[in-house]
Design a protein around this motif. Structure first.
Motif, mmCIF file in Angstrom:
data_model
loop_
_atom_site.group_PDB
_atom_site.id
_atom_site.type_symbol
_atom_site.label_atom_id
_atom_site.label_comp_id
_atom_site.label_asym_id
_atom_site.label_seq_id
_atom_site.Cartn_x
_atom_site.Cartn_y
_atom_site.Cartn_z
ATOM 1 N N ASN A 192 37.681 43.932 50.394
ATOM 2 C CA ASN A 192 37.376 44.199 48.993
ATOM 3 C C ASN A 192 37.665 42.955 48.175
ATOM 4 O OD1 ASN A 192 36.604 46.844 49.431
ATOM 5 N ND2 ASN A 192 38.667 47.643 49.122
ATOM 6 N N SER A 196 37.250 40.716 44.250
ATOM 7 C CA SER A 196 37.191 40.874 42.806
ATOM 8 C C SER A 196 35.750 40.756 42.321
ATOM 9 C CB SER A 196 38.064 39.807 42.141
ATOM 10 O OG SER A 196 37.853 39.795 40.745
ATOM 11 N N HIS A 197 35.464 41.386 41.163
ATOM 12 C CA HIS A 197 34.124 41.291 40.576
ATOM 13 C C HIS A 197 33.774 39.862 40.200
ATOM 14 C CE1 HIS A 197 34.196 45.815 39.304
ATOM 15 N NE2 HIS A 197 33.923 45.639 40.582
ATOM 16 N N THR A 198 34.771 39.031 40.000
ATOM 17 C CA THR A 198 34.522 37.656 39.580
ATOM 18 C C THR A 198 34.120 36.740 40.740
ATOM 19 O OG1 THR A 198 36.863 37.112 39.845
ATOM 20 C CG2 THR A 198 36.143 37.908 37.674
ATOM 21 N N HIS A 223 36.140 48.798 40.843
ATOM 22 C CA HIS A 223 37.253 47.848 40.881
ATOM 23 C C HIS A 223 37.090 46.741 41.922
ATOM 24 C CE1 HIS A 223 38.247 50.710 44.082
ATOM 25 N NE2 HIS A 223 38.957 49.737 44.627
ATOM 26 N N ALA A 224 36.001 46.781 42.723
ATOM 27 C CA ALA A 224 35.897 45.759 43.772
ATOM 28 C C ALA A 224 34.475 45.634 44.313
ATOM 29 C CB ALA A 224 36.841 46.097 44.927
ATOM 30 N N GLU A 244 39.663 35.924 44.626
ATOM 31 C CA GLU A 244 40.682 36.943 44.460
ATOM 32 C C GLU A 244 40.364 38.203 45.248
ATOM 33 O OE1 GLU A 244 41.215 37.790 40.380
ATOM 34 O OE2 GLU A 244 41.823 35.756 39.827
ATOM 35 N N PRO A 289 41.351 42.024 44.859
ATOM 36 C CA PRO A 289 41.946 42.852 43.792
ATOM 37 C C PRO A 289 43.055 43.747 44.303
ATOM 38 C CG PRO A 289 39.840 43.761 44.476
ATOM 39 C CD PRO A 289 39.983 42.442 45.185
ATOM 40 N N HIS A 290 44.006 44.058 43.402
ATOM 41 C CA HIS A 290 45.062 45.001 43.708
ATOM 42 C C HIS A 290 44.517 46.417 43.569
ATOM 43 C CE1 HIS A 290 48.179 41.946 43.841
ATOM 44 N NE2 HIS A 290 47.692 41.448 42.699
#
Length: 276
Positions: free
Chosen positions: A178, A180-182, A218-219, A256, A258-259
């Motif tokens: 998973n 990050s969206h960035t 979120h991912a 990244e 994500p958490h």
């Protein structure tokens, strides 16, 4: 009384030639059976046949010739046909009562003559994965991956799908991540490809598949599939190495991971409590 003894002596003398010929036939069958069995074993060994097949065919040949010689020897004294007919009926009855044992025996012969696996190979059958330790006429013994010794009846082995891991020179490793969206998809693909190419045993054909499966709130869900040479490494260690290398590469590139939402929410609560 003297006449009876005389008749018995006469019958014994008359039967001596038949007795001698029967003994000669039986002894010759024993010698011939051992000779043919040894020759067959040597031929099979030279051709590299599995030891189980060599022993099975050697024993079957030995006893087949001995039985044939015994029947021929008995034929010198009486008609064996009726005896064999009665023996066949008895054998059918016993075979019906012991059908499960006979089924395992027949399956054992098939496994030895047309082996889908050999002793020492890693296989999966009927939900068990492990190394084959022995194959006999009744059961197959294997040591599972967790150390348990599993004894499977040959009939169950033969009727179930068998996975032979040792004969698969190439194995696929699957890895899900998973992001990050960035994260930039092109950069992610290049980074992952460069990282997995350093995994021991990595092969470029078939080509690795690096795809984004879905986009959640979120991912970004990433799926990585690549192939390894199973003779150099195993999928478990290859996946472990791939995870470590990909994580290190992401850290270098600033990508990244994500958490979990729960962790973020928990952090926010703690921040508010600290602020108060």
């Amino acid at each position: 009384m003297e006449n009876l003894i005389a008749q018995l002596v006469a019958l014994f003398i008359a039967g001596i030639p038949k007795l001698l010929s029967a003994i000669v036939i039986f002894i010759f069958s024993l010698y011939f059976a051992r000779l043919v069995s040894n020759i067959l074993r040597r031929v099979l060994h030279k051709r590299g046949a599995p030891e189980g097949v060599v022993q099975l065919l050697g024993q079957l040949t030995l006893w087949a010739i001995i039985v044939a010689g015994t029947i021929t020897a008995l034929q010198r004294f009486f008609e064996v046909t009726a005896f064999l007919t009665g023996l066949g009926i008895v054998g059918f009855t016993v075979g019906f009562a012991l059908q499960d044992i006979m089924k395992n025996f027949a399956s054992g012969i098939i496994l030895l003559l047309q082996p889908p696996f050999q002793v020492g190979e890693n296989i999966g059958v009927k939900g068990f994965d492990g190394t084959v330790m022995a194959i006999d006429l009744r059961a197959t013994e294997m040591r599972a991956a967790d150390g348990r010794v599993v004894i499977l009846p040959n009939a169950d082995v033969l009727v179930n799908p068998i996975i032979n891991y040792s004969r698969a020179n190439r194995r696929r490793v699957e890895l899900g991540l998973n992001l990050s969206h960035t994260a930039e998809p092109d950069l992610v693909r290049k980074t992952v490809l460069k990282a997995i190419q350093t995994v021991p045993g990595f092969v470029g054909e078939p080509e690795p598949v690096i795809v984004f499966n879905s986009l959640t709130d979120h991912a970004l869900e990433l799926n990585i599939n690549f192939w390894i040479n199973a003779t150099k490494t195993d999928p478990v260690h290859a996946k472990d190495t791939a995870v470590i290398k990909v994580k290190s590469a992401f850290h270098e590139q600033g990508i990244e991971i994500p958490h979990p939402v729960q962790a973020v929410f928990s952090t926010q609560i703690k921040s508010k409590q600290a602020y108060k």
